[in-house]
Design a protein around this motif. Structure first.
Motif, PDB file in Angstrom:
ATOM      1  N   THR A  99       0.812  -0.749  -0.205  1.00  0.00           N
ATOM      2  CA  THR A  99      -0.113  -0.086  -0.069  1.00  0.00           C
ATOM      3  C   THR A  99       1.175   1.211   0.116  1.00  0.00           C
ATOM      4  O   THR A  99       0.146   2.546  -0.610  1.00  0.00           O
ATOM      5  CB  THR A  99      -1.345   0.240   0.977  1.00  0.00           C
ATOM      6  OG1 THR A  99      -2.021  -1.177   1.096  1.00  0.00           O
ATOM      7  CG2 THR A  99      -1.672   0.623   1.090  1.00  0.00           C
ATOM      8  N   GLU A 100       2.078   1.325   0.702  1.00  0.00           N
ATOM      9  CA  GLU A 100       2.109   2.248   0.608  1.00  0.00           C
ATOM     10  C   GLU A 100       3.915   2.442  -0.751  1.00  0.00           C
ATOM     11  O   GLU A 100       3.461   4.099  -1.232  1.00  0.00           O
ATOM     12  CB  GLU A 100       3.822   1.913   2.219  1.00  0.00           C
ATOM     13  CG  GLU A 100       4.772   3.522   2.003  1.00  0.00           C
ATOM     14  CD  GLU A 100       5.962   3.134   3.310  1.00  0.00           C
ATOM     15  OE1 GLU A 100       7.635   3.212   2.379  1.00  0.00           O
ATOM     16  OE2 GLU A 100       5.461   1.703   3.675  1.00  0.00           O
ATOM     17  N   GLU A 103       0.935   4.088  -2.497  1.00  0.00           N
ATOM     18  CA  GLU A 103       0.494   5.101  -2.461  1.00  0.00           C
ATOM     19  C   GLU A 103       1.669   6.537  -3.282  1.00  0.00           C
ATOM     20  O   GLU A 103       0.892   8.058  -4.072  1.00  0.00           O
ATOM     21  CB  GLU A 103      -0.242   6.139  -1.476  1.00  0.00           C
ATOM     22  CG  GLU A 103      -1.066   5.169  -0.814  1.00  0.00           C
ATOM     23  CD  GLU A 103      -0.999   5.503   0.822  1.00  0.00           C
ATOM     24  OE1 GLU A 103      -0.255   5.186   1.611  1.00  0.00           O
ATOM     25  OE2 GLU A 103      -2.134   5.400   1.333  1.00  0.00           O
ATOM     26  N   GLU A 104       3.096   5.814  -2.751  1.00  0.00           N
ATOM     27  CA  GLU A 104       4.041   6.223  -3.368  1.00  0.00           C
ATOM     28  C   GLU A 104       4.400   6.696  -5.360  1.00  0.00           C
ATOM     29  O   GLU A 104       4.073   7.816  -5.615  1.00  0.00           O
ATOM     30  CB  GLU A 104       5.060   5.750  -2.987  1.00  0.00           C
ATOM     31  CG  GLU A 104       6.462   6.746  -3.754  1.00  0.00           C
ATOM     32  CD  GLU A 104       7.690   5.767  -3.437  1.00  0.00           C
ATOM     33  OE1 GLU A 104       8.910   7.084  -2.772  1.00  0.00           O
ATOM     34  OE2 GLU A 104       7.858   4.812  -3.140  1.00  0.00           O
ATOM     35  N   SER A 105       3.671   5.694  -5.712  1.00  0.00           N
ATOM     36  CA  SER A 105       3.554   5.388  -7.432  1.00  0.00           C
ATOM     37  C   SER A 105       1.716   6.616  -7.465  1.00  0.00           C
ATOM     38  O   SER A 105       2.430   7.668  -8.912  1.00  0.00           O
ATOM     39  CB  SER A 105       2.914   4.269  -7.537  1.00  0.00           C
ATOM     40  OG  SER A 105       4.025   4.122  -7.397  1.00  0.00           O
ATOM     41  N   LEU A 106       0.943   6.826  -6.716  1.00  0.00           N
ATOM     42  CA  LEU A 106      -0.194   7.913  -6.803  1.00  0.00           C
ATOM     43  C   LEU A 106       0.681   9.066  -6.948  1.00  0.00           C
ATOM     44  O   LEU A 106       0.183   9.953  -7.915  1.00  0.00           O
ATOM     45  CB  LEU A 106      -0.895   8.072  -6.323  1.00  0.00           C
ATOM     46  CG  LEU A 106      -2.228   6.299  -7.085  1.00  0.00           C
ATOM     47  CD1 LEU A 106      -3.060   6.366  -5.447  1.00  0.00           C
ATOM     48  CD2 LEU A 106      -2.873   6.487  -7.599  1.00  0.00           C
ATOM     49  N   ARG A 107       1.281   9.679  -5.781  1.00  0.00           N
ATOM     50  CA  ARG A 107       1.339  10.210  -5.986  1.00  0.00           C
ATOM     51  C   ARG A 107       2.955  11.104  -7.142  1.00  0.00           C
ATOM     52  O   ARG A 107       2.981  12.100  -7.571  1.00  0.00           O
ATOM     53  CB  ARG A 107       3.295  10.585  -5.026  1.00  0.00           C
ATOM     54  CG  ARG A 107       2.110  11.342  -3.105  1.00  0.00           C
ATOM     55  CD  ARG A 107       2.890  11.654  -2.255  1.00  0.00           C
ATOM     56  NE  ARG A 107       3.819  10.379  -1.740  1.00  0.00           N
ATOM     57  CZ  ARG A 107       4.352   9.440  -0.506  1.00  0.00           C
ATOM     58  NH1 ARG A 107       2.419   8.741  -0.221  1.00  0.00           N
ATOM     59  NH2 ARG A 107       4.655   8.541  -0.447  1.00  0.00           N
ATOM     60  N   ASP A 112      -5.576  10.832  -8.462  1.00  0.00           N
ATOM     61  CA  ASP A 112      -6.078   9.817  -7.344  1.00  0.00           C
ATOM     62  C   ASP A 112      -6.122   8.691  -7.584  1.00  0.00           C
ATOM     63  O   ASP A 112      -6.633   7.522  -6.028  1.00  0.00           O
ATOM     64  CB  ASP A 112      -6.994  11.195  -7.128  1.00  0.00           C
ATOM     65  CG  ASP A 112      -7.828  11.727  -8.592  1.00  0.00           C
ATOM     66  OD1 ASP A 112      -8.131  10.219  -9.139  1.00  0.00           O
ATOM     67  OD2 ASP A 112      -9.333  11.805  -7.933  1.00  0.00           O
ATOM     68  N   ARG A 113      -6.007   8.235  -8.250  1.00  0.00           N
ATOM     69  CA  ARG A 113      -6.328   6.699  -8.652  1.00  0.00           C
ATOM     70  C   ARG A 113      -5.767   6.251 -10.290  1.00  0.00           C
ATOM     71  O   ARG A 113      -5.277   7.019 -11.480  1.00  0.00           O
ATOM     72  CB  ARG A 113      -7.930   7.093  -8.924  1.00  0.00           C
ATOM     73  CG  ARG A 113      -8.302   7.279 -10.460  1.00  0.00           C
ATOM     74  CD  ARG A 113      -9.932   6.788 -10.761  1.00  0.00           C
ATOM     75  NE  ARG A 113     -10.698   5.453 -10.217  1.00  0.00           N
ATOM     76  CZ  ARG A 113     -11.215   4.526 -11.447  1.00  0.00           C
ATOM     77  NH1 ARG A 113     -10.026   5.300 -12.448  1.00  0.00           N
ATOM     78  NH2 ARG A 113     -11.311   3.248 -11.169  1.00  0.00           N
ATOM     79  N   ILE A 144      -7.111  -2.015  -2.070  1.00  0.00           N
ATOM     80  CA  ILE A 144      -6.628  -0.327  -2.803  1.00  0.00           C
ATOM     81  C   ILE A 144      -7.974  -0.101  -3.750  1.00  0.00           C
ATOM     82  O   ILE A 144      -8.900   1.061  -4.090  1.00  0.00           O
ATOM     83  CB  ILE A 144      -5.477  -0.591  -3.558  1.00  0.00           C
ATOM     84  CG1 ILE A 144      -4.896  -0.066  -2.685  1.00  0.00           C
ATOM     85  CG2 ILE A 144      -5.657   0.285  -4.767  1.00  0.00           C
ATOM     86  CD1 ILE A 144      -3.335  -0.521  -2.945  1.00  0.00           C
ATOM     87  N   SER A 147     -11.340   0.884  -2.239  1.00  0.00           N
ATOM     88  CA  SER A 147     -11.331   2.198  -1.902  1.00  0.00           C
ATOM     89  C   SER A 147     -10.644   3.470  -3.108  1.00  0.00           C
ATOM     90  O   SER A 147     -10.964   4.313  -2.736  1.00  0.00           O
ATOM     91  CB  SER A 147      -9.779   3.139  -1.041  1.00  0.00           C
ATOM     92  OG  SER A 147      -8.548   2.768  -2.231  1.00  0.00           O
ATOM     93  N   ARG A 149      -9.336   3.563  -5.562  1.00  0.00           N
ATOM     94  CA  ARG A 149      -8.390   4.274  -6.394  1.00  0.00           C
ATOM     95  C   ARG A 149      -7.484   3.690  -7.074  1.00  0.00           C
ATOM     96  O   ARG A 149      -6.758   3.660  -7.910  1.00  0.00           O
ATOM     97  CB  ARG A 149      -7.406   4.007  -4.963  1.00  0.00           C
ATOM     98  CG  ARG A 149      -7.253   5.406  -4.012  1.00  0.00           C
ATOM     99  CD  ARG A 149      -6.415   6.024  -2.557  1.00  0.00           C
ATOM    100  NE  ARG A 149      -6.480   4.020  -2.001  1.00  0.00           N
ATOM    101  CZ  ARG A 149      -5.691   4.138  -1.030  1.00  0.00           C
ATOM    102  NH1 ARG A 149      -4.332   5.105  -0.845  1.00  0.00           N
ATOM    103  NH2 ARG A 149      -5.588   2.995  -0.032  1.00  0.00           N
TER     104      ARG A 149
END
Length: 401
Positions: A99-100, A103-107, A112-113, A144, A147, A149
């Motif tokens: 998950t971490e 989330e880094e990939s999205l940033r 946002d998805r 994920i 959610s 995303r």
């Protein structure tokens, strides 16, 4: 551009996808301000050209150096409703770590998805077990997805066919799609394509131009056999006419890299594929039969042989025979050497011991290992010829070069 229903995802998938391996600035991640501005500008040009011609699927991976970061300078400016974005994340020991990473990939992508999220590199039974364990990365991917995303969950694979079939059946909820190898010179995964179709999964073909034969620099014999098509056009066209195939990855480093692939789409759109392909397939088969006595380069390794690691010395006998046949039948020696000399150094991405260690395997053990093949009497000599033709300095995977 032609579009196909991408299995139960119901996405309208273009038959060509923009792959993210070749426009990135090296294989190590780095901050965006450390990326060569010319490379980032080229990324923009590649994505803009792909959108102009209707290639709306962009795929990358967390492991492709700064590719996600480079895409993050372009994708947020494009109409999100037209985009199908995929990234891939390697298996981790825990759901929290996966998950971490996501989330880094999205940033990095500045989104946002993503529409498609793949577990990257389910290449053998051990990696599959690691991915599927309770509290593991597939569980994280499903959370994920719940959610909102990530739209759909799949996996990418370089696995031998038995392990690939196990992976297709492993997830009780059912993976939504698979990224796998399948093209004219490598058809062993046809049963996997059929299994994916039966499960209504999307099928994405990895690297048809590079892994499919280094077709950007084809040998003269192959060029002649594929005439009037360029080998890239022939391979794309053949692959896209196979039942169950939805899209091919185009690893574009510059906008012009799409041109030959688009030629294949134009022939497909015109409805001329069968008439154009038939004489080329015939010539290729004739040339292979003249060289090895079989029309199919995979024939000698197609049955009765142990897969990599189960053979004496851990040798990948089917691959060694296949590469020998490609070299003899279609002069694909450069490709054969590149792949042959990755053996022993690519771990589960291209498994098997270094091919020239065949000399260390006792003849009696080799004979016993190949006894189940209809070509058993000839295979030891063919394997020795493979070493003579192809062995050389060790090659690295692209991501390690």
């Amino acid at each position: 551009m032609l579009y196909r229903r991408f299995g139960r995802t119901e996405l309208a998938m273009p038959v060509l996808s923009t792959g993210g391996m070749r426009y990135q600035d090296g294989w190590q991640d780095k901050p965006l301000d450390a990326v060569d501005p010319a490379t980032t500008a080229m990324t923009r040009a590649v994505i803009e050209r792909s959108m102009d011609v209707g290639i709306t699927h962009v795929e990358t991976a967390r492991g492709y150096g700064p590719s996600e970061r480079q895409l993050g300078t372009v994708l947020p400016e494009l109409p999100r409703e037209r985009l199908i974005v995929q990234t891939k994340i390697g298996p981790t020991d825990t759901a929290a770590e996966f998950t971490e990473h996501f989330e880094e990939s999205l940033r990095r992508l500045r989104l946002d998805r993503v529409d498609l999220l793949a577990v990257h590199g389910i290449n053998n039974a051990a990696v599959l077990d690691r991915a599927m364990r309770p509290g593991g990365c597939v569980e994280a991917a499903r959370a994920i997805q719940s959610s909102g995303r990530a739209g759909h969950i799949g996996f990418s694979t370089h696995a031998p066919t038995p392990d690939l079939l196990s992976a297709l059946d492993a997830d009780d909820r059912g993976f939504d799609y698979v990224n796998l190898h399948f093209y004219f010179i490598f058809q062993r995964h046809r049963t996997a394509i059929e299994r994916a179709v039966a499960r209504d999964m999307g099928t994405f073909i990895i690297s048809p131009t590079d892994k499919g034969g280094m077709l950007y620099d084809p040998p003269e014999k192959l060029v002649g056999l594929c005439d009037p098509l360029h080998p890239i056009v022939f391979n794309d066209l053949w692959t896209l006419t196979q039942p169950g195939v939805h899209t091919l990855s185009v690893g574009a480093a510059r906008p012009s890299d799409f041109d030959l692939h688009l030629e294949a789409v134009r022939i497909l759109e015109a409805g001329d594929a069968e008439a154009v392909l038939a004489p080329i397939v015939q010539r290729l088969g004739d040339a292979m039969e003249q060289a090895i006595g079989e029309r199919d380069p995979e024939a000698h390794g197609a049955g009765g042989l142990p897969e990599a690691l189960a053979a004496p010395g851990g040798l990948n006998l089917p691959v060694m025979l296949w590469l020998r046949n490609l070299a003899l039948g279609w002069d694909m020696t450069t490709y054969g050497k590149k792949r042959f000399n990755m053996l022993g150094g690519a771990d589960h991405w291209f498994p098997g011991a270094k091919g020239d260690t065949l000399a260390d395997v006792p003849e009696s053990e080799l004979a016993a290992a190949v006894a189940g093949s209809p070509h058993a009497a000839s295979i030891p000599a063919y394997l020795r010829q493979s070493v003579e033709l192809l062995a050389g300095e060790a090659e690295k995977r692209l991501s390690e070069s």
